[in-house]
Design a protein around this motif. Sequence first.
Motif, short mmCIF file in Angstrom:
data_model
loop_
_atom_site.label_atom_id
_atom_site.label_comp_id
_atom_site.label_asym_id
_atom_site.label_seq_id
_atom_site.Cartn_x
_atom_site.Cartn_y
_atom_site.Cartn_z
N TYR A 15 0.83 -1.21 0.00
CA TYR A 15 0.00 0.00 0.00
C TYR A 15 0.87 1.26 0.00
O TYR A 15 0.66 2.19 -0.80
CB TYR A 15 -0.92 -0.01 1.22
CG TYR A 15 -1.68 1.28 1.42
CD1 TYR A 15 -2.78 1.58 0.63
CD2 TYR A 15 -1.26 2.21 2.36
CE1 TYR A 15 -3.46 2.78 0.79
CE2 TYR A 15 -1.93 3.40 2.53
CZ TYR A 15 -3.04 3.67 1.75
OH TYR A 15 -3.68 4.86 1.91
N MET A 23 1.29 4.35 -2.93
CA MET A 23 1.13 5.78 -2.66
C MET A 23 2.37 6.57 -3.11
O MET A 23 2.28 7.62 -3.73
CB MET A 23 0.90 6.02 -1.16
CG MET A 23 -0.37 5.41 -0.59
SD MET A 23 -1.90 5.99 -1.36
CE MET A 23 -2.26 4.59 -2.45
N ALA A 82 -12.40 11.59 1.20
CA ALA A 82 -11.28 10.92 1.86
C ALA A 82 -10.47 11.90 2.70
O ALA A 82 -10.05 11.58 3.82
CB ALA A 82 -10.38 10.26 0.82
N THR A 107 -4.34 9.76 -4.87
CA THR A 107 -4.22 8.78 -3.78
C THR A 107 -5.50 8.78 -2.94
O THR A 107 -5.91 7.73 -2.43
CB THR A 107 -3.01 9.06 -2.88
OG1 THR A 107 -3.07 10.42 -2.39
CG2 THR A 107 -1.71 8.85 -3.64
N ASP A 108 -6.12 9.94 -2.79
CA ASP A 108 -7.36 10.01 -2.01
C ASP A 108 -8.47 9.18 -2.64
O ASP A 108 -9.31 8.62 -1.93
CB ASP A 108 -7.84 11.47 -1.90
CG ASP A 108 -7.07 12.25 -0.84
OD1 ASP A 108 -6.25 11.64 -0.14
OD2 ASP A 108 -7.30 13.47 -0.72
N GLN A 114 -7.83 5.70 -1.64
CA GLN A 114 -8.02 5.59 -0.20
C GLN A 114 -9.51 5.65 0.17
O GLN A 114 -9.97 4.93 1.06
CB GLN A 114 -7.23 6.69 0.51
CG GLN A 114 -5.73 6.45 0.42
CD GLN A 114 -4.90 7.71 0.67
OE1 GLN A 114 -5.39 8.83 0.54
NE2 GLN A 114 -3.66 7.53 1.04
N ALA A 132 -7.05 0.43 5.45
CA ALA A 132 -8.04 1.49 5.30
C ALA A 132 -7.86 2.56 6.37
O ALA A 132 -8.11 3.75 6.13
CB ALA A 132 -9.46 0.91 5.38
N ALA A 177 -5.10 4.52 5.27
CA ALA A 177 -5.59 5.35 4.17
C ALA A 177 -6.31 6.57 4.70
O ALA A 177 -6.14 7.69 4.19
CB ALA A 177 -6.53 4.53 3.28
N SER A 200 -4.92 10.16 3.89
CA SER A 200 -5.71 10.96 2.95
C SER A 200 -6.11 12.31 3.54
O SER A 200 -6.34 13.27 2.81
CB SER A 200 -6.97 10.19 2.53
OG SER A 200 -7.80 9.93 3.64
#
Length: 526
Positions: free
Chosen positions: A14, A18, A53, A194-195, A198, A351, A354, A358
């Motif tokens: 992950y 990113m 996000a 990336t958001d 995420q 998550a 994330a 985010s």
Amino acid sequence: MENQTGTVVTFIIYLAIMLAIGVWVYRHTATLSDFVLGGRKLNSPTAALSANASDMSSWLLMGLPGAAYLSGLAAGWIGVGLAVGLYLSWLIVAARLRTYTEITTDVGTGRPADALTISAFFEHRFEDRTALLRTASAVVIIVFYCVYVSSMLVAAGVLFDQLFGIAAPTAMTIGVLAIVSYTFLGGFLAVSYTDVLQGILMWFALLVVPVTAMVSLGGAGSTIEQISDQAAGLLGAATEVSFSDGSWSSVGTLGAVAIISSLAWGFGYFGQPHILARFMGIRSAAAVPLARRISVTWSATAMAFAVAVGLVGIAYYADSPLGGDGEQETVFIALVQDLLPSWLAGILLAAILAAIMSTADSQLLVASSSLTEDIYRARIDRDAPPMRLVWIGRATVIGVAVVAYLLALQGGTVLELVANAWAGFGASFGPVILLALYWRRFNWAGALAGLLGGALTVLIWPRIDTEGGLFDIGLYEMVPAVIVSFLLAAIVNFAGPTPSQTVRDDFAKAVDMAKPKPRTPSADRP
């Protein structure tokens, strides 16, 4: 969970994805506009999911489930307020802010300003030649974002400690290095792209966990029965529930102050610079309606799932309730660890990472933009070359992150830190944004008074609304701060200067450009 290999591998993959996005966008970042607003070219889905996000943060997977675990369904009032506030912000702010920030006249040159930050927009919208409004708003942004980012690092500390037994300072160091790396490289587009990933991951995780838990508890009916067995009021939206020594008890009807405080969270959307930046960065006002539909649907369902996580946690841990200071905020983590295999747990627990990343990346970028655009370029070197500004923006990302890191080491719960920063922006910027967009004769003096009045009230209220203090009512600081901000803005406005014809013309133009136009096929196309 004995076998953590899957979780560790998932986290590494992950983080690598990113960073790869940051490196890819790095090659397309040539100007400060690219770094700060991505050249104003976000499509509807990207703007919507990126806004969500960056908005929800670790609060959605830790703070809100934790509140529902302690208080039951009554914690959902916060979600109701947020859903309504988000819808209204897209409806009455997004389109006007998008057009107005681009066409308002530069106070120095007389040409369209193309304001890249909220502080710059204020200076040009109000034709403020004193620089007081732009400087004050930039300071407010930097102060409250340091608090906000620190809450994300606290969440990172809790996550890594819970999963891997890593001490909080070490975990926070890992988190800040990961977030800074791709924000430093790619700026707004890296953050936005990336958001999107995420946001999808967060929504999926919040759906899977309560469903899996309910299945393990014998289905929805059995789960509801087991929750009710702990305390009858846990499933009552208007029932106040107390949690102490591992047990819940109904203590009466939820008071008006508690409901108002929860609903007041929704007003915060009008003043969050990291969300307003998505409104400013969307490709056109015509792309707003689709973005609004996507954003509100995602947000409302995600918050419902988050409350469900806390509720099923009550039933699942009925025999050994989560207790201790802040431990309730780990209910999502605990359920994932206890219910799912390592590899799937790694995906769902990513998550939380994330959610942390985010939000923190967006906040770092906005704080960096204020330092670069509103202080360095506006006050030190107005003619600085584009790439110099980009590199100054990157350097200030690191500076803000370091300050937030030091604050995070002081401790505090995720919900407490988020609540204070959310109120700070909502009460200081929210009223000023609304009046700027809808009151033609609103001037810089009223704006400055409203901004400072709201910010100071947020800082002061928690210290006087305490047991034994001047007030003892438990009212969320957003409520009195918003009232003070509106009142001061209106009162001082009448003592301020009359807006010039240029200001009034810009206002009329922005209003006209933001009006709904016949839809074109390309307006909302990804």
